[in-house]
Design a protein around this motif. Structure first.
Motif, mmCIF file in Angstrom:
data_model
loop_
_atom_site.group_PDB
_atom_site.id
_atom_site.type_symbol
_atom_site.label_atom_id
_atom_site.label_comp_id
_atom_site.label_asym_id
_atom_site.label_seq_id
_atom_site.Cartn_x
_atom_site.Cartn_y
_atom_site.Cartn_z
ATOM 1 N N ARG A 1 0.865 -1.182 0.000
ATOM 2 C CA ARG A 1 0.000 0.000 0.000
ATOM 3 C C ARG A 1 0.884 1.209 0.000
ATOM 4 O O ARG A 1 1.559 1.446 1.009
ATOM 5 N N GLN B 1 -6.949 3.031 15.181
ATOM 6 C CA GLN B 1 -7.368 2.934 13.783
ATOM 7 C C GLN B 1 -6.577 1.863 13.046
ATOM 8 O O GLN B 1 -7.126 1.079 12.280
ATOM 9 N N ARG C 1 -5.173 -0.772 14.312
ATOM 10 C CA ARG C 1 -5.572 -2.101 14.765
ATOM 11 C C ARG C 1 -6.925 -2.488 14.200
ATOM 12 O O ARG C 1 -7.191 -3.664 13.947
ATOM 13 N N GLU C 2 -7.766 -1.511 13.995
ATOM 14 C CA GLU C 2 -9.047 -1.805 13.338
ATOM 15 C C GLU C 2 -8.816 -2.340 11.931
ATOM 16 O O GLU C 2 -9.486 -3.268 11.485
ATOM 17 N N GLN C 3 -7.850 -1.742 11.225
ATOM 18 C CA GLN C 3 -7.536 -2.221 9.887
ATOM 19 C C GLN C 3 -7.070 -3.666 9.928
ATOM 20 O O GLN C 3 -7.458 -4.473 9.093
ATOM 21 N N LEU C 4 -6.238 -3.987 10.920
ATOM 22 C CA LEU C 4 -5.767 -5.367 11.036
ATOM 23 C C LEU C 4 -6.913 -6.313 11.308
ATOM 24 O O LEU C 4 -6.917 -7.452 10.896
ATOM 25 N N MET C 5 -7.898 -5.806 12.038
ATOM 26 C CA MET C 5 -8.990 -6.660 12.464
ATOM 27 C C MET C 5 -9.957 -6.966 11.340
ATOM 28 O O MET C 5 -10.644 -7.980 11.373
ATOM 29 N N PHE C 6 -10.047 -6.081 10.366
ATOM 30 C CA PHE C 6 -11.089 -6.171 9.351
ATOM 31 C C PHE C 6 -11.195 -7.530 8.656
ATOM 32 O O PHE C 6 -12.285 -8.101 8.608
ATOM 33 N N PHE D 1 -10.259 -10.539 9.533
ATOM 34 C CA PHE D 1 -10.709 -11.589 10.460
ATOM 35 C C PHE D 1 -12.163 -11.387 10.856
ATOM 36 O O PHE D 1 -12.953 -12.319 10.922
ATOM 37 N N HIS D 2 -12.493 -10.141 11.118
ATOM 38 C CA HIS D 2 -13.841 -9.855 11.563
ATOM 39 C C HIS D 2 -14.846 -10.155 10.463
ATOM 40 O O HIS D 2 -15.933 -10.669 10.703
ATOM 41 N N PHE D 3 -14.453 -9.877 9.229
ATOM 42 C CA PHE D 3 -15.352 -10.101 8.100
ATOM 43 C C PHE D 3 -15.636 -11.581 7.920
ATOM 44 O O PHE D 3 -16.744 -11.983 7.596
ATOM 45 N N ARG E 1 -3.184 -5.499 6.044
ATOM 46 C CA ARG E 1 -4.574 -5.915 5.854
ATOM 47 C C ARG E 1 -4.747 -6.644 4.544
ATOM 48 O O ARG E 1 -5.374 -7.708 4.460
ATOM 49 N N THR F 1 -8.328 -5.981 -3.096
ATOM 50 C CA THR F 1 -7.833 -5.078 -4.143
ATOM 51 C C THR F 1 -6.709 -4.241 -3.594
ATOM 52 O O THR F 1 -6.836 -3.652 -2.520
ATOM 53 N N THR F 2 -5.612 -4.176 -4.356
ATOM 54 C CA THR F 2 -4.528 -3.281 -3.956
ATOM 55 C C THR F 2 -4.979 -1.858 -4.179
ATOM 56 O O THR F 2 -5.472 -1.517 -5.236
ATOM 57 N N ASP F 3 -4.784 -1.037 -3.192
ATOM 58 C CA ASP F 3 -5.198 0.358 -3.302
ATOM 59 C C ASP F 3 -4.280 1.071 -4.292
ATOM 60 O O ASP F 3 -3.084 1.175 -4.056
ATOM 61 N N ARG G 1 -11.174 2.261 2.138
ATOM 62 C CA ARG G 1 -12.431 1.675 1.704
ATOM 63 C C ARG G 1 -13.008 0.644 2.653
ATOM 64 O O ARG G 1 -14.100 0.191 2.504
ATOM 65 N N PHE H 1 -9.612 -8.238 20.598
ATOM 66 C CA PHE H 1 -8.618 -8.045 19.542
ATOM 67 C C PHE H 1 -8.052 -6.646 19.585
ATOM 68 O O PHE H 1 -6.853 -6.436 19.517
#
Lengths: 397, 397
Positions: A277, A309, A311-316, A318-320, A346, A372-374, B17, B381
Motif C-alpha cells: 500500500r 485505527q 488495529r481496526e484495519q488489522l482486524m477487518f 478476520f472480523h469479516f 490488511r 484489491t490493492t489500493d 475503503r 482483539f
C-alpha cells in the motif's frame, strides 16, 4: 508520383512533393481530398481545379484537424513491408519465420530497441497495418460520381444498412413464427442462455466496427432492436448475427490467485502472502490454529500500532470472515507510514486467508474490497505549483 | 466495529475503503448464527465482583474479581494515590472497585511473610504500558493501611522532576534546590493518610527552622509536618526530616513503614528543569529526590519498599522500554540492585471477562453489540487484553 510538371509554373513550391508519404493535409493551401486522391492515382490528366495558387501563408496546424487519408494501395504496400519485415525480424532473432507471432514480434522489438520512455504509446512498435492506421472508408462513389451504397445519402450508411438488415431478419422470424403457429407446430425455446456471460458491444466498439460515427440515441436504438431478438425464437443464422454484437466477459473472481496451503514441521497449516500500500510492503504468515496473537516485525501488534485505527484495519479481514480469535499471525512490514503499513498488512492478511476459506467467501471478500490493492499513491509535485494540487498564493499585483 | 456510525466521525474518513458496517457487510451465514448469548453466565456478579472489601483476606479465590473500596478508606488511604483516569471512573460509577490480580496477590503474600528484622525488601512492579502497575500498587497500599502500617506513598515521583515552577535554593544545603509547592502538597496528603502516627512518633533531634522557630527534641512528628505545611519555604526540609526520622525509628518495632513510590525511574533519570542560567539540573540536586533516594536504599528494617516503573511520564526514554534495566539506567539499577521484580502483564481471559462484566453492570457499555460474543471478541482483539487500552476503548462505547 503525379507529374510535377503540371504545376511547375508556380515558383517555390517544390517542397510540395517531397515524398509520397507526407500526408497531403500538411501542405499549405486548400486542397480538396477528392482532388488530391485523383492527383495521386495520377493517370488522369483532367483539369484539376486547384485552389492552392500562390498563397504562402502558413496555416498553423491545419493537419491536426484534417483526417489523414490513406489509400488502399498505401495500406497494401505497408502490409507487404510489414510481412517482409516480420520475416527479417524472425531471421534476426533466430526463430522460424513461419511461426512468428505478434507476441514474438513485440518481445523482439523490446529487446532490440530498449526504450526508457514512460508513455507506453511512445515506444517503438511493430504491428499489422490494420492496428496502426485507423480504418478508413474507401471512396464511396464511382467514376460518374454516383455513390455505391443505396443509403449513402442518409449520411450514416453503415448504421442504417445494419438496422435495415436486422429489422428484415426480425420480420422474417415473425413471419416464420406466424406460419408455424398457423400450422400448429409450436415449440418453446428459451433464449436466455446467450445473454449470460456476455455483454453488448459498447458504442465505441460499434463505431469501430462500422467505421462511422454514431450518436448515443442511434446506439440505444440499435441495442433495443437487437434485444427484440431474444424474445423470439431464432434460427442458427440469426443467432450468429446477434452473437456478432456480443462480447464475452470473464468472471472477475476466477482471476484471484489462491495461495496453496503449506505445512510446517509440526503439521500446522499456514499460508503466506504479500500486500502493498503506498510504498509499504508487508509479508504475512497466517497459521491455521491459534489464539489470535499477532506479531509485527517481532513486536506485539498492540505496541507496534498504538493507534486504534491501525488495529481496526488489522482486524477487518478476520472480523469479516468471523475468525477473530482463531488464527495466529506473523508479519514483516517495511516502508511507508503507519497507516500505509496497516493497510499493507490488511491486504496481505486477506490474501492469505483466501486459502483457508470457501470460494464464495473469497468472492464476498473481493466485493468488500479486501482483495484489491489500493492504487492511490503519492501524486507528483508539479513545477510552478507548491504541491501536487496546491498553487502558489495568487497575488493580484 | 463496535463504534457506531455517528460517533468517531473524525476517524471515519480516515479509514480507507474498509468502511464496514457490522450489519451490512458481514457474511450472511454468520448473521443468522449469532444471537445474544448471555445464557452461560448465570450469576455475573459472582464472576466480576467479590464481597471481600478487606484486602487482608484476599486470596486465590478472588482472583479476577473486583472488590469495593469503602468511601472512608478512599479518603484516608488514597488522598493522592489513585491515577487520574481511575478517579474519573470512580466519580462516574460512584464506587471505587479494584480488580484483584495475580501480581498484587503475589506481593501481598510476600508482605504477609515479611521478616521485619531483616533489611527492607524492595519489590519492583514493572510491565508494558497500561497493564495495571499503578493500580496494583494502590491495592498493596490499601492492604498495608488495613494492617496499620505507616504509608509513605509518593503517587508520582515523575511529577517532581518536571514542570516545576519555583525552585528555591535549599536553606539546609546550599547546593541543593527546594520545591516548596510539591513538598507542601505531599505533606498535606501525608497528614491525611497517617493521622494517628503523627502524634505517636517523636522527633529525636532538635531542628531549627529559622531564627524564631524550632522544633524541640521529643515533640511529635505532627509538628514538623505542620511547620512544613504552614511555612512553605521549609516544606522540603520538613519532608527530608520526616523521611529521616521514619527511617531511624522504623527499626524500633512500634510500627511498620511501607514506602510506595510510583515512577521510581524518576529518581535516576534526567530532569527537564533548568536553572535561571539555563543549565540542566541533575536529579541529585533536588532535595526531595535526594532524600527519597536515601529512603529507598535498603539499609533500614521494619518495613517494605514497593516501587513501580513508569514509562508514561518518563523523560527521554523510548516508548517501548519497560524493563527495569532500560528505564532505571545503570545507576538506578545498581542503586536498587537486590530487588524482587514482579511482572504485571495484560489481562488473562478470565480477568478480561470480569472487566467487561463490570462495565456492563455499571451500564458503561451502551453499544448494542457490546454484550454479545462477537463484541467481546472485537474488544479483545483491539485492546489485546491490555487494561489501559480496554478502558480507553470502552470509554467511547
Amino acid at each position: 508520383m503525379a507529374a510535377p510538371c503540371v504545376f511547375c509554373g508556380a515558383a517555390g513550391f517544390y517542397r510540395f512533393f517531397l515524398g509520397s508519404r507526407v500526408p497531403l493535409a500538411q501542405r499549405q493551401g486548400i486542397w480538396k481530398a477528392a482532388a488530391a486522391a485523383e492527383l495521386q492515382t495520377g493517370t488522369r490528366s483532367q483539369i484539376v481545379r486547384l485552389k492552392h495558387v500562390t498563397v504562402v501563408t502558413t496555416k498553423k496546424n491545419v493537419a491536426a484537424s484534417r483526417h489523414e487519408t490513406y489509400t488502399a494501395d498505401f495500406i497494401k504496400k505497408q502490409l507487404e513491408e510489414f510481412n517482409i519485415g516480420k520475416r527479417h525480424l524472425a531471421n534476426m532473432m533466430g526463430e522460424d519465420p513461419e511461426t512468428f507471432t505478434q507476441e514474438d514480434i513485440d518481445r523482439a522489438v523490446v529487446y532490440l530497441f530498449p526504450s526508457g520512455l514512460f508513455e507506453k504509446r511512445a515506444r517503438p512498435v511493430m504491428k499489422h497495418p490494420d492496428h496502426i492506421f485507423p480504418k478508413q472508408r474507401a471512396i464511396q462513389w464511382g467514376e460518374d460520381g454516383r455513390p455505391f451504397h443505396f443509403l449513402f445519402y442518409t449520411g450514416k450508411q453503415s448504421y442504417y444498412s445494419l438496422m435495415h438488415e436486422a429489422y428484415g431478419k426480425l420480420l422474417d422470424i415473425e413471419k416464420r413464427q406466424n406460419q408455424l403457429q398457423a400450422e400448429g407446430l409450436d415449440l418453446e425455446k428459451t433464449k436466455t442462455k446467450d445473454l449470460i456471460g456476455s455483454r453488448w458491444l459498447i458504442k465505441e466498439e460499434l463505431e469501430e466496427m462500422l467505421v462511422e460515427k454514431l450518436s448515443d440515441q442511434d446506439y440505444a436504438q440499435f441495442i433495443r432492436l437487437l434485444e427484440r431478438f431474444s424474445t423470439l425464437r431464432c434460427g442458427a443464422a440469426e443467432e450468429e448475427f446477434v452473437q456478432r454484437f456480443r462480447k464475452s466477459i470473464t468472471i472477475q473472481s476466477k482471476k484471484q490467485l489462491i495461495e496453496p496451503l503449506q505445512y510446517d514441521d509440526q503439521g500446522m497449516a499456514f499460508s503466506t502472502s504479500e500486500g502493498k500500500r503506498k510504498s509499504a510492503k508487508a509479508e504475512v504468515v497466517v497459521y491455521e490454529r491459534g489464539n489470535g496473537k499477532i506479531k509485527v516485525n517481532g513486536v506485539d501488534y498492540l505496541l507496534y500500532f498504538p493507534v486504534t485505527q491501525d488495529r481496526e484495519q488489522l482486524m477487518f479481514p478476520f472480523h469479516f470472515l468471523d475468525r477473530l480469535g482463531k488464527h495466529d499471525m506473523n508479519c514483516t512490514v517495511s516502508g511507508g507510514g503507519r497507516s500505509a503499513q496497516a493497510g499493507a498488512i490488511r491486504l496481505a492478511t486477506a490474501k492469505a486467508l483466501c486459502s483457508f476459506v470457501t470460494e464464495d467467501e473469497v468472492e464476498w471478500m473481493r466485493q468488500a474490497g479486501l482483495l484489491t490493492t489500493d492504487p492511490r499513491v503519492r501524486e507528483r509535485k508539479k513545477p510552478g505549483q507548491e504541491g501536487a494540487r496546491r498553487k502558489f498564493t495568487w497575488k493580484k499585483r | 466495529m463496535l463504534k457506531g456510525m455517528a460517533r468517531l466521525i473524525s476517524r471515519v474518513h480516515k479509514l480507507d475503503r474498509g468502511r464496514f458496517l457490522h450489519t451490512g457487510t458481514r457474511i450472511p451465514q454468520s448473521i443468522a448464527g449469532h444471537l445474544d448469548n448471555q445464557a452461560p453466565v448465570e450469576s455475573p456478579r459472582a464472576i466480576s465482583r467479590t464481597s471481600e472489601s478487606d484486602p487482608v483476606k484476599h486470596g486465590e479465590q478472588q482472583e479476577g474479581q473486583h472488590y469495593n473500596i469503602p468511601h472512608q478508606d478512599l479518603k484516608t488511604v488514597f488522598p493522592h494515590g489513585l491515577p487520574p483516569r481511575f478517579l474519573m471512573q470512580v466519580k462516574t460509577f460512584s464506587e471505587a472497585c479494584l480488580m484483584v490480580r495475580k501480581p498484587a496477590l503475589e506481593l501481598l503474600q510476600y508482605l504477609k511473610n515479611t521478616n521485619f528484622a531483616h533489611p527492607a525488601v524492595r519489590y519492583i512492579l514493572y510491565g508494558e504500558k497500561g497493564t495495571g502497575k499503578t493500580l496494583s500498587l494502590c491495592h498493596v497500599v490499601h492492604f498495608c493501611a488495613k494492617q496499620d502500617w505507616l504509608i509513605l506513598h509518593i503517587p508520582d515521583a515523575l511529577r517532581w522532576v518536571k514542570n516545576c515552577r519555583d525552585l528555591l535554593q535549599s536553606t539546609h544545603n546550599k547546593q541543593r534546590l527546594d520545591q516548596p509547592l510539591e513538598a507542601s502538597t505531599w505533606l498535606k496528603n501525608f497528614k491525611t493518610s497517617n493521622e494517628r502516627f503523627l502524634s505517636q512518633i517523636k522527633v529525636q533531634e532538635k531542628y531549627v527552622w529559622n531564627k524564631r522557630e524550632s522544633t524541640e527534641k521529643g515533640s511529635p512528628l505532627g509538628e514538623v509536618v505542620e511547620q512544613g505545611i504552614t511555612r512553605v519555604r521549609n516544606a522540603t526540609d520538613a519532608v527530608g526530616i520526616v523521611l529521616k526520622e521514619l527511617k531511624r525509628q522504623s527499626s524500633s518495632g512500634l510500627f511498620h513503614v511501607l514506602v510506595a513510590v510510583d515512577g521510581v525511574n524518576a529518581l535516576w533519570g534526567r530532569t527537564t528543569l533548568r536553572r535561571e542560567d539555563k543549565s540542566v539540573i541533575a536529579p541529585e540536586e533536588l532535595a526531595l529526590i535526594h532524600n527519597l533516594r536515601k529512603m529507598v536504599k535498603n539499609d533500614w528494617n521494619g518495613g517494605a519498599i514497593v516501587l513501580t516503573l513508569s514509562q508514561t511520564g518518563s523523560l527521554f526514554k523510548p516508548r517501548t522500554a519497560y524493563l527495569p534495566q532500560e528505564l532505571l539506567g545503570k545507576e538506578g539499577f545498581d542503586a536498587l540492585d537486590p530487588f524482587i521484580p514482579i511482572l504485571v502483564s495484560n489481562y488473562s481471559p478470565k480477568e478480561f471477562e470480569s472487566c467487561i462484566q463490570y462495565y456492563l453492570e455499571n451500564n458503561w457499555l451502551q453499544h448494542e453489540k457490546a454484550p454479545t460474543e462477537e463484541g467481546r471478541k472485537e474488544l479483545l482483539f483491539l485492546s489485546n487484553a491490555n487494561p489501559g487500552q480496554l478502558e480507553r476503548l470502552c470509554a467511547y462505547l
